[in-house]
Design a protein around this motif. Structure first.
Motif, mmCIF file in Angstrom:
data_model
loop_
_atom_site.group_PDB
_atom_site.id
_atom_site.type_symbol
_atom_site.label_atom_id
_atom_site.label_comp_id
_atom_site.label_asym_id
_atom_site.label_seq_id
_atom_site.Cartn_x
_atom_site.Cartn_y
_atom_site.Cartn_z
ATOM 1 N N VAL A 13 -8.800 5.978 3.182
ATOM 2 C CA VAL A 13 -7.762 4.587 3.218
ATOM 3 C C VAL A 13 -6.519 5.209 2.676
ATOM 4 O O VAL A 13 -6.040 6.005 2.054
ATOM 5 C CB VAL A 13 -8.291 3.925 1.760
ATOM 6 N N LEU A 14 -5.413 4.513 3.609
ATOM 7 C CA LEU A 14 -4.024 4.866 3.487
ATOM 8 C C LEU A 14 -3.545 4.038 2.191
ATOM 9 O O LEU A 14 -4.049 3.121 1.811
ATOM 10 C CB LEU A 14 -3.136 4.490 4.489
ATOM 11 N N LYS A 15 -2.665 4.810 1.195
ATOM 12 C CA LYS A 15 -2.415 4.389 -0.049
ATOM 13 C C LYS A 15 -1.116 4.414 -0.136
ATOM 14 O O LYS A 15 -0.458 5.384 0.519
ATOM 15 C CB LYS A 15 -3.095 4.766 -1.305
ATOM 16 N N CYS A 16 -0.296 3.572 -0.968
ATOM 17 C CA CYS A 16 1.096 3.855 -1.427
ATOM 18 C C CYS A 16 1.066 3.314 -2.661
ATOM 19 O O CYS A 16 0.085 2.951 -3.429
ATOM 20 C CB CYS A 16 2.040 2.789 -0.532
ATOM 21 N N GLU A 17 2.487 3.582 -3.349
ATOM 22 C CA GLU A 17 2.448 3.261 -4.841
ATOM 23 C C GLU A 17 3.700 2.077 -4.867
ATOM 24 O O GLU A 17 4.202 1.640 -4.013
ATOM 25 C CB GLU A 17 3.020 4.637 -5.534
ATOM 26 N N ALA A 18 3.584 1.428 -6.112
ATOM 27 C CA ALA A 18 4.303 0.428 -6.377
ATOM 28 C C ALA A 18 5.813 0.645 -6.303
ATOM 29 O O ALA A 18 6.619 -0.253 -5.804
ATOM 30 C CB ALA A 18 4.030 -0.332 -7.751
ATOM 31 N N SER A 19 6.113 1.976 -6.387
ATOM 32 C CA SER A 19 7.688 2.444 -6.159
ATOM 33 C C SER A 19 7.893 2.603 -5.007
ATOM 34 O O SER A 19 9.066 2.856 -4.563
ATOM 35 C CB SER A 19 7.983 3.723 -7.154
ATOM 36 N N ASN A 20 7.084 2.565 -4.005
ATOM 37 C CA ASN A 20 7.420 2.975 -2.518
ATOM 38 C C ASN A 20 8.153 1.613 -1.975
ATOM 39 O O ASN A 20 8.069 0.488 -2.613
ATOM 40 C CB ASN A 20 6.010 3.104 -1.565
ATOM 41 N N THR A 21 9.079 2.006 -1.012
ATOM 42 C CA THR A 21 9.826 0.826 -0.591
ATOM 43 C C THR A 21 9.316 0.100 0.767
ATOM 44 O O THR A 21 8.142 0.621 0.859
ATOM 45 C CB THR A 21 11.446 1.340 -0.149
ATOM 46 N N VAL A 22 9.740 -0.995 0.862
ATOM 47 C CA VAL A 22 9.305 -1.883 1.874
ATOM 48 C C VAL A 22 9.382 -1.064 3.397
ATOM 49 O O VAL A 22 8.594 -1.146 4.040
ATOM 50 C CB VAL A 22 10.073 -3.273 2.138
ATOM 51 N N ARG A 23 10.504 -0.288 3.336
ATOM 52 C CA ARG A 23 10.780 0.426 4.807
ATOM 53 C C ARG A 23 9.483 1.527 4.715
ATOM 54 O O ARG A 23 9.060 1.678 5.780
ATOM 55 C CB ARG A 23 12.024 0.908 4.367
ATOM 56 N N GLU A 24 9.314 1.868 3.502
ATOM 57 C CA GLU A 24 8.283 3.068 3.539
ATOM 58 C C GLU A 24 7.028 2.643 3.858
ATOM 59 O O GLU A 24 6.319 3.253 4.882
ATOM 60 C CB GLU A 24 8.187 3.943 2.238
ATOM 61 N N VAL A 25 6.571 1.437 3.484
ATOM 62 C CA VAL A 25 5.491 0.649 3.705
ATOM 63 C C VAL A 25 5.346 0.331 5.164
ATOM 64 O O VAL A 25 4.300 0.446 5.980
ATOM 65 C CB VAL A 25 5.165 -0.489 2.827
ATOM 66 N N LEU A 26 6.342 -0.217 5.783
ATOM 67 C CA LEU A 26 6.697 -0.679 7.277
ATOM 68 C C LEU A 26 6.192 0.710 8.006
ATOM 69 O O LEU A 26 5.478 0.557 9.152
ATOM 70 C CB LEU A 26 7.729 -1.139 7.432
ATOM 71 N N ASN A 27 6.861 1.739 7.833
ATOM 72 C CA ASN A 27 6.704 3.006 8.664
ATOM 73 C C ASN A 27 5.255 3.530 8.511
ATOM 74 O O ASN A 27 4.729 3.718 9.634
ATOM 75 C CB ASN A 27 7.648 3.968 8.092
ATOM 76 N N LEU A 28 4.548 3.492 7.475
ATOM 77 C CA LEU A 28 3.191 3.694 7.116
ATOM 78 C C LEU A 28 2.135 2.743 8.018
ATOM 79 O O LEU A 28 1.386 3.300 8.743
ATOM 80 C CB LEU A 28 2.684 3.622 5.864
ATOM 81 N N LEU A 29 2.415 1.553 7.895
ATOM 82 C CA LEU A 29 1.538 0.285 8.703
ATOM 83 C C LEU A 29 1.828 0.905 10.160
ATOM 84 O O LEU A 29 0.747 0.599 11.031
ATOM 85 C CB LEU A 29 2.029 -0.897 8.445
ATOM 86 N N THR A 30 3.122 0.955 10.639
ATOM 87 C CA THR A 30 3.352 1.052 12.083
ATOM 88 C C THR A 30 2.755 2.413 12.769
ATOM 89 O O THR A 30 2.398 2.842 13.724
ATOM 90 C CB THR A 30 4.796 0.649 12.635
ATOM 91 N N ASP A 31 3.215 3.428 11.684
ATOM 92 C CA ASP A 31 2.990 4.813 12.476
ATOM 93 C C ASP A 31 1.366 5.021 12.222
ATOM 94 O O ASP A 31 0.980 5.848 13.510
ATOM 95 C CB ASP A 31 3.463 5.769 11.293
ATOM 96 N N TRP A 32 0.837 4.496 11.716
ATOM 97 C CA TRP A 32 -0.801 4.793 11.419
ATOM 98 C C TRP A 32 -1.571 3.298 12.021
ATOM 99 O O TRP A 32 -2.829 3.421 12.397
ATOM 100 C CB TRP A 32 -1.370 4.633 10.128
ATOM 101 N N HIS A 33 -0.777 2.289 12.673
ATOM 102 C CA HIS A 33 -1.377 1.405 13.241
ATOM 103 C C HIS A 33 -2.677 0.725 12.456
ATOM 104 O O HIS A 33 -3.877 0.546 13.111
ATOM 105 C CB HIS A 33 -2.030 1.741 14.684
ATOM 106 N N VAL A 34 -2.318 0.449 11.129
ATOM 107 C CA VAL A 34 -3.062 -0.146 10.299
ATOM 108 C C VAL A 34 -2.638 -1.396 9.884
ATOM 109 O O VAL A 34 -1.463 -1.691 10.067
ATOM 110 C CB VAL A 34 -3.639 0.468 9.198
#
Length: 147
Positions: A13-34
Motif C-alpha cells: 500500500v502506498l503511504k504518506c505522512e501527515a507532514s507531506n504536502t498536498v503537492r506531494e500527495v497529488l504527485n503520488l496519486l497521479t504518478d502511481w494512478h491510485v
C-alpha cells in the motif's frame, strides 16, 4: 470470498505522512494512478487521503504547500474492516459509512491490507464470469456438484 482474499497487502500500500504536502500527495496519486494513500505514523495507519479529498482542497483553495495533517480533520478519517469479513458485508460497510476505502486489520487490530469499492466490484465481476461454477473462498473456480 473473504476480504483477505482480494485486499492489497499492507506492505504494498502506498503511504504518506501527515507532514507531506498536498503537492506531494497529488504527485503520488497521479504518478502511481491510485485513488488513495494511507496516512501513516511509524507505519501505523492514522487516516486515508483520497482523490476526493484532493478535489475538496482544490475547491476550497487549499495551498499545495499545506500539510496533509492540516486537512485531515475534513476528511472521512480512518475506517477499518476485519480481514475475516466477507465481500458482501464489506460492501454494506462501505455503503453505511459512505466511504470507498478501508484499512484491513487482523484480529489484533494490526493493519494487513487495504480494500476499495473497486476491489469489491472486481470480485463481483469475477463471480459473474465464473457462473455456472462456484468460486470458493480461496478464489478458485470449482464445478457445482448436483445432488
Amino acid at each position: 470470498m473473504l476480504v483477505s482474499g482480494f485486499m492489497i497487502p499492507y506492505d504494498k500500500v502506498l503511504k504518506c505522512e501527515a507532514s507531506n504536502t498536498v503537492r506531494e500527495v497529488l504527485n503520488l496519486l497521479t504518478d502511481w494512478h491510485v485513488s488513495c494513500l494511507v496516512v501513516a505514523l511509524d507505519d501505523k495507519p492514522t487516516g486515508i487521503i483520497t482523490t476526493t479529498d484532493m478535489c475538496w482542497c482544490y475547491h476550497n483553495g487549499v495551498s499545495l504547500d499545506s500539510q496533509v495533517g492540516d486537512i485531515m480533520p475534513w476528511t472521512a478519517g480512518l475506517k477499518k474492516i476485519e480481514s475475516t469479513v466477507d465481500r458482501d458485508t464489506a460492501a454494506k460497510f462501505f455503503e453505511k459509512n459512505k466511504v470507498h476505502h478501508a484499512v484491513v486489520v487482523d484480529g489484533n487490530n494490526k493493519p494487513v491490507g487495504l480494500i476499495s469499492s473497486l476491489d469489491i466490484a472486481t470480485e463481483v465481476a469475477k463471480d459473474a464470469r465464473a457462473w455456472p461454477w462456484n468460486r470458493h473462498e480461496d478464489g478458485k473456480i470449482h464445478a457445482v456438484v448436483s445432488r
